[in-house]
Design an enzyme around this catalytic site. Structure first.
Site, PDB file in Angstrom:
ATOM      1  N   LYS A   1      11.010   6.687 -11.762  1.00  0.00           N
ATOM      2  CA  LYS A   1      11.704   6.954 -13.020  1.00  0.00           C
ATOM      3  C   LYS A   1      12.747   5.871 -13.275  1.00  0.00           C
ATOM      4  O   LYS A   1      13.098   5.099 -12.368  1.00  0.00           O
ATOM      5  CB  LYS A   1      12.373   8.326 -12.977  1.00  0.00           C
ATOM      6  CG  LYS A   1      13.392   8.498 -11.855  1.00  0.00           C
ATOM      7  CD  LYS A   1      13.937   9.908 -11.805  1.00  0.00           C
ATOM      8  CE  LYS A   1      14.956  10.036 -10.665  1.00  0.00           C
ATOM      9  NZ  LYS A   1      15.589  11.373 -10.657  1.00  0.00           N
TER      10      LYS A   1
ATOM     11  N   ARG B   1      20.253  22.591 -11.810  1.00  0.00           N
ATOM     12  CA  ARG B   1      20.019  21.527 -12.782  1.00  0.00           C
ATOM     13  C   ARG B   1      18.805  21.975 -13.581  1.00  0.00           C
ATOM     14  O   ARG B   1      18.936  22.838 -14.437  1.00  0.00           O
ATOM     15  CB  ARG B   1      19.827  20.193 -12.053  1.00  0.00           C
ATOM     16  CG  ARG B   1      19.999  18.975 -12.922  1.00  0.00           C
ATOM     17  CD  ARG B   1      20.028  17.699 -12.109  1.00  0.00           C
ATOM     18  NE  ARG B   1      18.809  17.481 -11.336  1.00  0.00           N
ATOM     19  CZ  ARG B   1      18.548  16.357 -10.671  1.00  0.00           C
ATOM     20  NH1 ARG B   1      19.427  15.367 -10.683  1.00  0.00           N
ATOM     21  NH2 ARG B   1      17.438  16.219  -9.989  1.00  0.00           N
TER      22      ARG B   1
ATOM     23  N   TYR C   1      41.487 -11.336 -16.785  1.00  0.00           N
ATOM     24  CA  TYR C   1      42.221 -10.392 -17.622  1.00  0.00           C
ATOM     25  C   TYR C   1      43.365  -9.733 -16.867  1.00  0.00           C
ATOM     26  O   TYR C   1      43.231  -9.372 -15.696  1.00  0.00           O
ATOM     27  CB  TYR C   1      41.283  -9.299 -18.140  1.00  0.00           C
ATOM     28  CG  TYR C   1      40.393  -9.746 -19.270  1.00  0.00           C
ATOM     29  CD1 TYR C   1      40.928 -10.137 -20.498  1.00  0.00           C
ATOM     30  CD2 TYR C   1      39.015  -9.781 -19.112  1.00  0.00           C
ATOM     31  CE1 TYR C   1      40.110 -10.547 -21.538  1.00  0.00           C
ATOM     32  CE2 TYR C   1      38.187 -10.184 -20.149  1.00  0.00           C
ATOM     33  CZ  TYR C   1      38.744 -10.565 -21.360  1.00  0.00           C
ATOM     34  OH  TYR C   1      37.930 -10.976 -22.390  1.00  0.00           O
TER      35      TYR C   1
ATOM     36  N   MET D   1      33.020  -9.076 -18.945  1.00  0.00           N
ATOM     37  CA  MET D   1      31.704  -8.656 -19.428  1.00  0.00           C
ATOM     38  C   MET D   1      30.591  -9.606 -19.010  1.00  0.00           C
ATOM     39  O   MET D   1      29.510  -9.165 -18.609  1.00  0.00           O
ATOM     40  CB  MET D   1      31.726  -8.536 -20.955  1.00  0.00           C
ATOM     41  CG  MET D   1      30.412  -8.018 -21.538  1.00  0.00           C
ATOM     42  SD  MET D   1      30.424  -7.883 -23.338  1.00  0.00           S
ATOM     43  CE  MET D   1      31.635  -6.588 -23.573  1.00  0.00           C
TER      44      MET D   1
END
Length: 351
Positions: free
Chosen positions: A42, A134, A250, A298
């Site tokens: 999956k 679930r 940053y 990023m």
């Protein structure tokens, strides 16, 4: 607008098909004879590449595959015409037309899904909720359901805490065992990767490894037989000289104590190399470690090149997809590290 992804040639992930198959064989050989080993593919085989993984595992002898959605089943349909493919998320009303025409089976997760599927006359699997809460039919509901008309292949449940030594594992095993023959079926399946390591009582007829196929080690018992299946590689875009007092990245979370050579590489959180690696990640060149400096951004990451000062723009650096180590560095689960690999990687297979 959609379109074909054009890779820049600055970022790739190399996968080793032999290691993938070796991991599957290791997981197949842990249970006693008579237990079949499947494969969870999956989420694009956990980000590795479903068609590439499925084609290699079929050659190795795997015939049972598990996906999450009908779209994922369609993506491997051409490869799995002689295999069992299970859609774990089941079948909703709007999916019936596609599901009935598919060679894949739904994992029925509720009374409504049982009733919806019965008229189809096609094979299915059934999930029993033994405590994870679930997806799945509650144990107490089993005796109240009319199972007639269903051709059930796999009766399954899912372990919630198999990666831990807790009482829930035995409780779920007991609940699943107690269901016994209350539901007509051909095969039983309980164990995921971690469940395989819990021992023979959890194996039943079919195991469903996922994470460990791709190098994940959810329990220490698997550490001697499971290996990373890939490595990340990125190019240096720039090499810089900084001085004492200069900040990097940053919010100036790193400040140089003296002159340094640093490299800026084409890798960032948009590629799945998240901010959790800030100040803790390690890339490498050959056997030399290149620590991450400051915050991962990023598209870029800054690295200390003290151990490889000769590196230059365009050189390749990287790190193995050693999931336990990357998980520890980033405080992400091994699953998150792997499935976060972004679309900008050129995915390459060396065998």
């Amino acid at each position: 607008m959609g379109g074909r992804i054009v890779h820049t040639g600055n970022l790739k992930v190399q996968f080793d098909g032999d290691r993938l198959v070796s991991n599957w064989n290791a997981l197949r050989n842990i249970p006693l004879a008579g237990t079949t080993c499947g494969a969870a593919v999956k989420a694009n085989a956990y980000g590795v590449g479903a068609t590439e993984v499925v084609s290699r595992l079929i050659k190795a002898g795997c015939r049972d595959f598990f996906v999450a959605t009908w779209q994922e089943a369609e993506e491997i349909a051409a490869l799995t015409t002689d295999c069992s493919v299970t859609v774990l998320n089941g079948v909703l009303g709007h999916e019936m037309e596609l599901a009935v025409s598919s060679n894949a089976k739904p994992m029925l997760n509720s009374l409504k899904q049982v009733q919806r599927w019965q008229p189809s006359g096609k094979p299915c699997d059934v999930m029993i909720n033994t405590g994870m809460n679930r997806l799945g039919i509650n144990c107490g509901e089993v005796a109240e359901i009319d199972w007639s008309g269903l051709e059930i292949d796999v009766l399954a449940s899912h372990l919630a805490s198999a990666d831990e030594n807790v009482s829930q594992n035995a409780e779920q095993l007991a609940a699943f065992t107690a269901i016994g023959n209350s539901v007509p079926h051909n095969r039983k399946s309980l164990a995921n990767s971690a469940g395989i390591a819990l021992g023979g009582g959890y194996h039943f007829d079919l195991t469903r490894p996922g994470l460990s196929l791709y190098g994940g080690i959810p329990r220490a018992e698997l550490s001697d037989c499971i290996n990373p299946v890939g490595s990340l590689e990125t190019r240096l875009l720039q090499v810089r000289q900084i001085m004492a007092g200069d900040h990097v990245g940053y919010n100036a979370t790193f400040t140089a104590n003296g002159p340094m050579t640093i490299g800026i590489a084409a890798l960032g959180y948009a590629d799945g190399y998240g901010r959790g690696f800030s100040g803790s990640g390690l890339l490498s060149w050959e056997d030399q470690s290149l620590p991450v400096l400051g915050r991962v951004s990023m598209d870029l990451v800054a690295l200390d090149l003290a151990k490889a000062p000769h590196l230059k723009e365009g050189d390749w650096i990287g790190c193995p997809l050693d999931l336990p180590i990357l998980s520890e560095q980033s405080d992400l689960s091994q699953y998150e590290v792997l499935t976060s690999l972004g679309a900008r990687y050129e995915r390459c297979w060396n065998n």
